[in-house]
Design a protein around this motif. Sequence first.
Motif, PDB file in Angstrom:
ATOM      1  N   PRO A 116     -13.329 -43.170 -45.610  1.00  0.00           N
ATOM      2  CA  PRO A 116     -13.319 -43.599 -46.714  1.00  0.00           C
ATOM      3  C   PRO A 116     -12.139 -42.603 -47.232  1.00  0.00           C
ATOM      4  CG  PRO A 116     -15.099 -43.971 -46.484  1.00  0.00           C
ATOM      5  CD  PRO A 116     -14.225 -43.499 -45.231  1.00  0.00           C
ATOM      6  N   GLU A 117     -11.674 -41.797 -47.746  1.00  0.00           N
ATOM      7  CA  GLU A 117     -10.524 -40.344 -48.613  1.00  0.00           C
ATOM      8  C   GLU A 117      -9.700 -40.838 -47.469  1.00  0.00           C
ATOM      9  OE1 GLU A 117     -13.753 -39.560 -46.269  1.00  0.00           O
ATOM     10  OE2 GLU A 117     -15.170 -38.768 -47.948  1.00  0.00           O
ATOM     11  N   TRP A 118      -9.300 -41.149 -46.534  1.00  0.00           N
ATOM     12  CA  TRP A 118      -8.429 -41.050 -45.844  1.00  0.00           C
ATOM     13  C   TRP A 118      -7.131 -42.462 -46.195  1.00  0.00           C
ATOM     14  CZ3 TRP A 118      -7.858 -39.983 -39.908  1.00  0.00           C
ATOM     15  CH2 TRP A 118      -8.393 -38.533 -39.575  1.00  0.00           C
ATOM     16  N   ARG A 119      -8.702 -43.706 -45.882  1.00  0.00           N
ATOM     17  CA  ARG A 119      -8.121 -44.560 -46.726  1.00  0.00           C
ATOM     18  C   ARG A 119      -7.786 -45.134 -48.312  1.00  0.00           C
ATOM     19  NH1 ARG A 119     -12.175 -47.898 -44.302  1.00  0.00           N
ATOM     20  NH2 ARG A 119     -13.493 -47.196 -46.754  1.00  0.00           N
ATOM     21  N   ASP A 120      -8.243 -44.610 -48.836  1.00  0.00           N
ATOM     22  CA  ASP A 120      -8.056 -44.296 -50.732  1.00  0.00           C
ATOM     23  C   ASP A 120      -6.956 -43.690 -50.530  1.00  0.00           C
ATOM     24  OD1 ASP A 120     -10.581 -46.233 -50.764  1.00  0.00           O
ATOM     25  OD2 ASP A 120     -11.406 -44.578 -51.237  1.00  0.00           O
ATOM     26  N   ALA A 121      -6.202 -42.333 -50.207  1.00  0.00           N
ATOM     27  CA  ALA A 121      -5.312 -41.761 -50.399  1.00  0.00           C
ATOM     28  C   ALA A 121      -3.985 -42.880 -49.627  1.00  0.00           C
ATOM     29  CB  ALA A 121      -5.394 -40.060 -49.162  1.00  0.00           C
ATOM     30  N   LEU A 122      -4.156 -43.278 -48.792  1.00  0.00           N
ATOM     31  CA  LEU A 122      -3.341 -44.504 -48.575  1.00  0.00           C
ATOM     32  C   LEU A 122      -3.278 -45.400 -48.876  1.00  0.00           C
ATOM     33  CD1 LEU A 122      -0.875 -44.643 -45.728  1.00  0.00           C
ATOM     34  CD2 LEU A 122      -2.169 -46.107 -44.559  1.00  0.00           C
TER      35      LEU A 122
END
Length: 170
Positions: A116-122
Amino acid sequence: MSSRAFIERALEHLPALRRVGRRLTGSPAEADDLVQDTVARALEQRGELRDPERLKGWLLAVQRTVFLNSRRGLRPRLEVLEGGMGRESPAGDLEAELHARTLSSAMKAALESLCPEWRDALWLREVEELSYEEIAQVQGCPVGTVRSRLARARLAMFDFLEKEKAHGSL
């Protein structure tokens, strides 16, 4: 900034709040509740906004806090804003429209495979077009962490798509 002027400026960012709200909650109805709670909280805390030019990032940071508090059982109190501002929400669902137009099923799968952290940042960088500093504010982390998350997310998506291609799924 007066309450009315603040609300008018905040409403310009309503589509982004709804898109990110849907990503956080996974539900259009919960996203709408989250947006309402976010606007109410932001109105209460508008004095804390240091740079009015970064309102969008600040609102998304408020939204994230409201969301996390709601998941911790610390639901913010609901306030009803009276008197419509004469603006209507977009007719369609921009997030669904973006997915339908631009994302293949493999690309959707690659995006969903990310933590989730990577997906949200992207998502915040590529769709909402926030700066690294604004993403850091929204995610409550240092800018270096944002850079790392984005680099890792892009690499993980590339690897996922390469594996799909090698298996003939693309």
